[in-house]
Scaffold this motif. Structure first.
Motif, short mmCIF file in Angstrom:
data_model
loop_
_atom_site.label_atom_id
_atom_site.label_comp_id
_atom_site.label_asym_id
_atom_site.label_seq_id
_atom_site.Cartn_x
_atom_site.Cartn_y
_atom_site.Cartn_z
N SER A 146 0.83 -1.21 0.00
CA SER A 146 0.00 0.00 0.00
C SER A 146 0.86 1.26 0.00
N LEU A 147 1.98 1.21 0.69
CA LEU A 147 2.87 2.37 0.75
C LEU A 147 3.48 2.70 -0.62
N LEU A 148 3.56 1.70 -1.48
CA LEU A 148 4.12 1.93 -2.81
C LEU A 148 3.30 2.95 -3.59
N GLU A 149 2.02 3.10 -3.24
CA GLU A 149 1.16 4.06 -3.93
C GLU A 149 1.57 5.49 -3.65
N SER A 150 2.35 5.70 -2.57
CA SER A 150 2.82 7.06 -2.24
C SER A 150 4.14 7.39 -2.92
N LYS A 151 4.55 6.53 -3.84
CA LYS A 151 5.74 6.76 -4.67
C LYS A 151 7.02 6.93 -3.84
N PRO A 152 7.43 5.88 -3.14
CA PRO A 152 8.69 5.97 -2.39
C PRO A 152 9.89 6.00 -3.31
N ASP A 153 11.01 6.46 -2.79
CA ASP A 153 12.26 6.47 -3.53
C ASP A 153 12.87 5.08 -3.49
N PHE A 154 12.83 4.37 -4.62
CA PHE A 154 13.31 2.99 -4.65
C PHE A 154 14.84 2.89 -4.60
N GLU A 155 15.52 4.03 -4.66
CA GLU A 155 16.98 4.03 -4.55
C GLU A 155 17.44 3.92 -3.09
N LYS A 156 16.53 4.15 -2.17
CA LYS A 156 16.89 4.12 -0.75
C LYS A 156 17.25 2.71 -0.31
N LYS A 157 18.24 2.63 0.59
CA LYS A 157 18.70 1.35 1.12
C LYS A 157 18.90 1.46 2.62
N ASN A 158 19.01 0.32 3.29
CA ASN A 158 19.26 0.36 4.74
C ASN A 158 20.76 0.44 5.01
N HIS A 159 21.14 0.28 6.27
CA HIS A 159 22.52 0.52 6.68
C HIS A 159 23.52 -0.49 6.12
N ILE A 160 23.04 -1.64 5.62
CA ILE A 160 23.97 -2.61 5.01
C ILE A 160 23.75 -2.71 3.50
N GLY A 161 23.05 -1.72 2.97
CA GLY A 161 22.88 -1.67 1.52
C GLY A 161 21.77 -2.50 0.95
N ASN A 162 20.86 -2.97 1.79
CA ASN A 162 19.73 -3.75 1.29
C ASN A 162 18.66 -2.83 0.72
N SER A 163 18.24 -3.13 -0.50
CA SER A 163 17.14 -2.40 -1.12
C SER A 163 15.82 -3.02 -0.64
N LEU A 164 14.72 -2.43 -1.06
CA LEU A 164 13.41 -2.99 -0.72
C LEU A 164 13.28 -4.40 -1.29
N LEU A 165 13.86 -4.64 -2.46
CA LEU A 165 13.80 -5.98 -3.06
C LEU A 165 14.58 -6.99 -2.22
N HIS A 166 15.74 -6.60 -1.70
CA HIS A 166 16.50 -7.47 -0.81
C HIS A 166 15.66 -7.88 0.40
N ILE A 167 15.04 -6.88 1.01
CA ILE A 167 14.26 -7.13 2.23
C ILE A 167 13.05 -8.01 1.93
N ALA A 168 12.39 -7.75 0.82
CA ALA A 168 11.24 -8.55 0.43
C ALA A 168 11.64 -10.00 0.17
N ALA A 169 12.77 -10.19 -0.52
CA ALA A 169 13.24 -11.54 -0.82
C ALA A 169 13.64 -12.28 0.45
N GLU A 170 14.28 -11.59 1.35
CA GLU A 170 14.74 -12.21 2.60
C GLU A 170 13.58 -12.59 3.49
#
Length: 281
Positions: free
Chosen positions: A78-102
């Protein structure tokens, strides 16, 4: 009249500036993060919009990544509808796709891949791809989706281990075959020249050994200490695996670190059966 026009002008300017710069305060952001932590999706969606979705509290993950890391898949979608910045990563470089896969979020992974907003082969600080993280967590459905969308199985981590090394260490025949069928290199080596066949041999996983040999694994490849798959099987006292490997005619006159022969390794394990197999007394 001129003064009145000036006042009106500045009033409108202030109003418009507020509209285009409506950043959330620290208190508002704290409310958002608390709502995510408690799983209050309605509250989160009430507070988040396209103006504050990319803000974050100092030292915290971005809002969308935080929701995903806590396992809130539907909320994250649902948050994706607010157009988040997909370039953002966490402190170890995980993207949203990394987190979703994990976190085994199949729908979120499919959504991200379908919209092509994040590189499927992006690496974090440990050179781990989303596919690698899915493998570590045994998230087989996510693995299949990533492979279907073209994830590269040959990208290695900082130590040179590929996804096939990881799959072999877990002994999942289905995943191993899936990776090989989609281009995984059976002879890929780590920084220490460890092959997937060596990994299977030391754990005594004969079904995996058979798969790898059938797919062209080099039975005589040696690591930096001179160990071949046969030497590893001997070192780890995997008698049945040694017999299987011997049936494929490997080199038996090798020397490992310290100048030890295969007979020496068998003797260290007090394995008289292997000693005899190698022609010892």
């Amino acid at each position: 009249m001129r003064k009145l026009r000036i006042c009106i002008y500045f009033s409108l300017l202030i109003l418009l500036t507020g509209c285009f710069n409506s950043k959330a305060s620290t208190e508002e952001l704290e409310d958002i993060y608390r709502a995510i932590e408690t799983g209050d999706s309605s509250k989160v969606l009430e507070l988040v919009d396209d103006k504050n979705i990319n803000q974050e509290l100092e030292g915290r993950e971005p809002i969308t990544l935080y929701a995903a890391s806590l396992g809130h898949e539907e909320l994250t979608l649902s948050l994706l509808e607010s157009k988040p910045d997909f370039e953002k990563k966490n402190h170890i470089g995980n993207s949203l796709l990394h987190i979703a896969a994990e976190n085994n979020m199949v729908k979120l992974v499919e959504k991200i891949l379908a919209e092509k907003v994040i590189d499927i082969n992006a690496e974090n600080e440990f050179s781990l791809t989303p596919l690698f993280l899915a493998l570590i967590q045994n998230n087989n459905e996510v693995i299949k989706v990533l492979i279907e969308y073209g994830a590269d199985p040959n990208i290695s981590n900082n130590d040179g281990y590929t996804t096939l090394h990881e799959a072999v260490s877990k002994g999942d025949d289905e995943v191993i075959n899936l990776l090989i069928d989609n281009g995984a290199d059976v002879n890929a080596v780590t920084t220490n020249d460890l092959t997937t066949l060596m990994t299977a041999a030391q754990s005594g996983n004969n079904s995996v050994v058979e798969i790898l040999l059938t797919q062209g694994a080099d039975i005589n490849k040696q690591d930096i200490d001179g160990y071949s798959a046969l030497a590893f099987a001997t070192l780890y006292n995997q008698t049945e695996t040694v017999k299987l490997l011997l049936s494929h005619n490997p080199m038996t006159d090798i020397k490992v670190s310290g100048g030890h022969s295969l007979i020496d390794l068998a003797k260290m394990n007090h394995n008289e059966e292997l000693v005899k197999l190698f022609g010892g007394g």
